[in-house]
Design an enzyme around this catalytic site. Structure first.
Site, PDB file in Angstrom:
ATOM      1  N   GLU A  61       0.827  -1.200   0.000  1.00 41.49           N
ATOM      2  CA  GLU A  61       0.000   0.000   0.000  1.00 41.49           C
ATOM      3  C   GLU A  61       0.867   1.260   0.000  1.00 41.49           C
ATOM      4  O   GLU A  61       0.597   2.218  -0.723  1.00 41.49           O
ATOM      5  CB  GLU A  61      -0.911  -0.010   1.226  1.00 41.49           C
ATOM      6  CG  GLU A  61      -1.917   1.111   1.261  1.00 41.49           C
ATOM      7  CD  GLU A  61      -2.856   0.980   2.445  1.00 41.49           C
ATOM      8  OE1 GLU A  61      -3.052   1.995   3.135  1.00 41.49           O
ATOM      9  OE2 GLU A  61      -3.386  -0.118   2.670  1.00 41.49           O
ATOM     10  N   ARG A  62       1.910   1.254   0.794  1.00 40.00           N
ATOM     11  CA  ARG A  62       2.802   2.418   0.860  1.00 40.00           C
ATOM     12  C   ARG A  62       3.522   2.643  -0.461  1.00 40.00           C
ATOM     13  O   ARG A  62       3.745   3.783  -0.863  1.00 40.00           O
ATOM     14  CB  ARG A  62       3.803   2.243   1.996  1.00 40.00           C
ATOM     15  CG  ARG A  62       3.158   2.413   3.347  1.00 40.00           C
ATOM     16  CD  ARG A  62       4.126   2.174   4.474  1.00 40.00           C
ATOM     17  NE  ARG A  62       3.459   2.381   5.749  1.00 40.00           N
ATOM     18  CZ  ARG A  62       3.768   1.734   6.852  1.00 40.00           C
ATOM     19  NH1 ARG A  62       4.744   0.849   6.859  1.00 40.00           N
ATOM     20  NH2 ARG A  62       3.127   1.977   7.958  1.00 40.00           N
TER      21      ARG A  62
END
Length: 81
Positions: A61-62
């Site tokens: 996600e990052r």
């Protein structure tokens, strides 16, 4: 990590979290488990390894958020604002 069907007895959504950081397009709410029984067949992955699985998800996600941020910065740098 386990799967809980939304109509499982003892499970409900709590209050919706509206004032949050990050991506605001997704609904975020408390998950309430009140004497909720989840069958063993709903186990996803390996028992006691959910934290490692969730951390891998955060890494992915990052990476996506970093790519979006770079794209937004590139557009802002080239604009005539």
């Amino acid at each position: 990590l386990f799967l809980v069907e939304k109509d499982t007895e003892g499970f409900r959504l709590g209050q919706q979290i509206k004032d949050k950081c990050g991506m605001r397009a997704s609904m975020t709410a408390e998950l309430v488990f009140d004497n909720c029984r989840v069958p063993a067949q709903n186990l996803v992955g390996v028992e006691h390894k959910a934290a490692a699985c969730m951390m891998r998800n955060l890494e992915i996600e990052r990476l996506g958020l970093a790519a979006m941020s770079c794209g937004i910065a590139r557009c802002a740098w080239g604009s005539d604002v």
